[in-house]
Write a protein that holds these residues in place. Structure first.
Motif, PDB file in Angstrom:
ATOM      1  N   GLY A 237       0.782  -1.074   0.032  1.00  0.00           N
ATOM      2  CA  GLY A 237       0.027  -0.031  -0.155  1.00  0.00           C
ATOM      3  C   GLY A 237       0.597   1.070   0.127  1.00  0.00           C
ATOM      4  O   GLY A 237       2.069   1.085   0.154  1.00  0.00           O
ATOM      5  N   PRO A 238       0.294   2.159   0.098  1.00  0.00           N
ATOM      6  CA  PRO A 238       1.021   3.544  -0.146  1.00  0.00           C
ATOM      7  C   PRO A 238       1.811   4.002   1.272  1.00  0.00           C
ATOM      8  O   PRO A 238       1.269   3.587   2.313  1.00  0.00           O
ATOM      9  CB  PRO A 238      -0.143   4.719  -0.270  1.00  0.00           C
ATOM     10  N   THR A 239       2.628   4.889   1.508  1.00  0.00           N
ATOM     11  CA  THR A 239       3.339   5.357   2.416  1.00  0.00           C
ATOM     12  C   THR A 239       2.293   6.445   3.135  1.00  0.00           C
ATOM     13  O   THR A 239       1.189   7.055   2.758  1.00  0.00           O
ATOM     14  CB  THR A 239       4.690   6.228   2.168  1.00  0.00           C
ATOM     15  N   GLY A 240       2.453   6.650   4.475  1.00  0.00           N
ATOM     16  CA  GLY A 240       1.832   7.781   5.287  1.00  0.00           C
ATOM     17  C   GLY A 240       0.425   7.156   5.710  1.00  0.00           C
ATOM     18  O   GLY A 240      -0.066   8.041   6.541  1.00  0.00           O
ATOM     19  N   THR A 241       0.123   5.890   5.794  1.00  0.00           N
ATOM     20  CA  THR A 241      -0.885   5.532   6.529  1.00  0.00           C
ATOM     21  C   THR A 241      -0.423   3.978   7.022  1.00  0.00           C
ATOM     22  O   THR A 241       0.371   3.413   6.851  1.00  0.00           O
ATOM     23  CB  THR A 241      -2.106   5.318   5.813  1.00  0.00           C
ATOM     24  N   GLY A 242      -1.547   3.841   8.278  1.00  0.00           N
ATOM     25  CA  GLY A 242      -1.221   2.541   9.015  1.00  0.00           C
ATOM     26  C   GLY A 242      -2.496   2.284   9.542  1.00  0.00           C
ATOM     27  O   GLY A 242      -3.232   3.158   9.959  1.00  0.00           O
TER      28      GLY A 242
END
Lengths: 414, 137
Positions: A237-242
């Motif tokens: 997935g994309p960076t900046g979320t979790g």
């Protein structure tokens, strides 16, 4: 169930590789071999297109608007929550909070607990192979509150000494914060053993799943820990979320430490009433496109199923370890067989930086250094290691090329 | 020889490798191996330039209006780069060191080692060489 698991076993890696455009590029005139998946994975077209689609068709701020775009983006965002919750078998999707990533999630937990459960002089147990992110937030609290960090030591095979854990716990131990899979060694923590100790002594169990969620099935209903955290960008997935998963007992009991727009029901200058559920913890406009991209990534991997991915990666680890064991100059760390898709090694009398620099010249991306686990490096008595970590698109042919070039690098350096 | 002259000499020396990066790196590694080591007792905390991965120790001295450097690194490629820097800058007048552009690094195709990464500490080393030159004038 939103998640449809169509199993392909073994994985059709040739087809899968076509979904990852970056794998077509050349690096230093060689085809890219990407073995740095522990740091971040590459993204399939399905994720890239989900983000593009969001910005070209739906972009709008979520949760408050009455207009069509806002409604659609809210629906997409909340559908993403349901998709990801289903993947981790979280029954109530409100137990799944979107954060900026694993580090952010750990900070929210540590700060919240420091305002409630943790008292001056309390103790927190960590493992010797923690990532700095699961040390620093606790250490900051300990420094300010005369607290103590206790460390589960490693055994000779570098796996955790669970017997020692039993002796570390005292009446003052409030939290056990532990990684599910060591980002440096790839060793899998036996959470059942840790859980037994935590339950017996009434300790809060925080699990850092940054390196487990990408490689194995994680069933949070079954795991039944207090907190579980991971990052989207390590799961295609994309960076900046979790995510920050919390056991339902914490939903109302964990004090919020990051208030802001979105977290409230009503606000006056005298008193604010906060929202219930996940929104309590999601201050400010979230990383909407990343959350939507994350759900696309989860849908993507569920086309194959975590079991098939796990098996494929385990095959690669075993193959690579076998091949590495044939090079006398190579020392592999963490030989315990219970391993995820990560191998750390060194070349005798060579600095990992040199090995990594030369492998890069052959288009092979590995990670070198301390991997944000400096305490572990001290225990192993090395300045760093070379780490290779696999994903569903890696192949045995890539490992063969890597081994061939590693041998060449060793002759260059000796 | 002036800084410029030494730079040109190095560029010429590397020209023979052309596109053969393996030859170039083998040469760099040999340069690293031949770098006169800094004395073990001189590897003190104040001489250390901490990269995220490889470490560099730099010792600077002034003799007859010129600045002399000796250095070491725990990584051999970094050490090779350090050897090149020392060959160019050591024994030069402080002002020349401060004004040097070190364009040869780009011309011999090793500029990736001066990228703004925290990994190798080379950029910090060049800054430290210039700072030491300023201090020692």
């Amino acid at each position: 169930m939103l998640v449809k698991e169509v199993k392909y076993s073994p994985l059709n890696v040739e087809l899968i590789r076509k979904d990852f455009p970056i794998l077509q590029r050349l690096v230093n005139n060689y085809p890219l071999i990407y073995f740095d998946n522990g740091a971040t994975t590459q993204k399939p077209l399905q994720v890239i297109e989900a983000i593009t689609h969001y910005y070209t068709h739906t972009n709008s701020n979520i949760h408050r608007g009455v207009h069509t775009l806002s409604r659609e983006s809210t629906e997409a965002f909340e559908l993403a929550r349901k998709t990801i919750a289903a993947h981790f078998n979280i029954k109530n999707d409100q137990q799944l909070i979107f954060t900026s990533g694993t580090t952010d999630s750990i900070n929210i937990i540590a700060n919240g607990l420091s305002r409630s459960i943790l008292k001056d002089g309390d103790e927190i147990i960590l493992s010797a192979y923690e990532h700095h992110s699961n040390i620093l937030a606790w250490q900051l609290w300990a420094e300010q509150h005369n607290g103590k960090l206790k460390v589960i030591p490693l055994k000779e095979d570098h796996s955790l000494d669970y017997d020692a854990l039993k002796n570390l716990v005292t009446a003052k131990t409030k939290v056990i914060a532990i990684t599910h899979v060591s980002n440096t060694l790839g060793l899998v923590t036996d959470l059942e053993k840790v859980k037994k100790v935590a339950e017996k002594h009434n300790c809060i169990l925080v699990v850092d799943g940054a390196q487990s969620a990408p490689h194995m099935k994680v069933d949070l209903e079954k795991l039944n820990v207090d907190f579980f955290v991971c990052s989207a960008h390590k799961i295609y997935g994309p960076t900046g979320t979790g995510i920050l998963y919390m056991n339902k007992k914490w939903l109302n009991d964990l004090p919020i430490t990051k208030p802001g727009g979105g977290t409230i029901k009503t606000v006056s200058f005298e008193k604010t009433e906060y929202a219930e559920g996940a929104l309590r913890f999601e201050a400010g406009t979230p990383n909407i496109e990343a959350v939507i991209g994350f759900a696309a990534a989860i849908n993507y991997i569920n086309r194959f199923g975590m079991e098939a991915i796990h098996k494929h990666e385990l095959d690669l680890v075993n193959y690579a370890q076998y091949k590495l064991s044939g090079i006398p100059e190579v020392i592999v760390y963490g030989q315990n067989p219970d391993k995820a898709a990560v191998i750390s090694f060194n070349v005798k009398n060579a600095h990992p930086f040199d090995v990594g620099t030369l492998l890069d010249k052959y288009g092979i991306a590995v990670r070198t250094g301390h991997h944000c686990t400096q305490p572990l490096m001290s225990i192993l008595c090395v300045p760093g290691t070379v780490r290779i970590s696999f994903a569903l698109y890696n192949t045995k042919q890539e490992i063969d090329f890597f081994i061939e070039k590693l041998k060449k690098v060793i002759t260059m350096l000796m | 020889m002036s800084i410029k002259e030494i730079e040109n000499e190095i560029i010429e020396e590397f020209e023979i490798f052309g596109e053969d990066w393996e030859g170039k790196y083998e040469h760099l590694i040999d340069l690293g191996k031949s770098l006169p080591l800094i004395k073990e007792e001189s590897k003190t905390e104040d001489k250390l330039i901490q990269g995220c991965q490889s470490r560099v120790w730099l010792n600077s001295e002034k003799k007859d209006d010129k600045i002399f450097f000796s250095a070491d690194s725990d990584a051999i490629i970094t050490k090779g780069m350090v050897a090149l820097m020392i060959r160019v800058l050591s024994g030069q007048p402080a002002k020349e060191i401060i004004d040097s552009k070190l364009e040869f690094i780009n011309k011999i195709g090793l500029k990736e080692h001066l990228s703004p990464t925290r990994a190798n500490g080379l950029v910090s080393m060049i800054n430290r060489m210039k700072m030491d030159a300023i201090k020692l004038i």
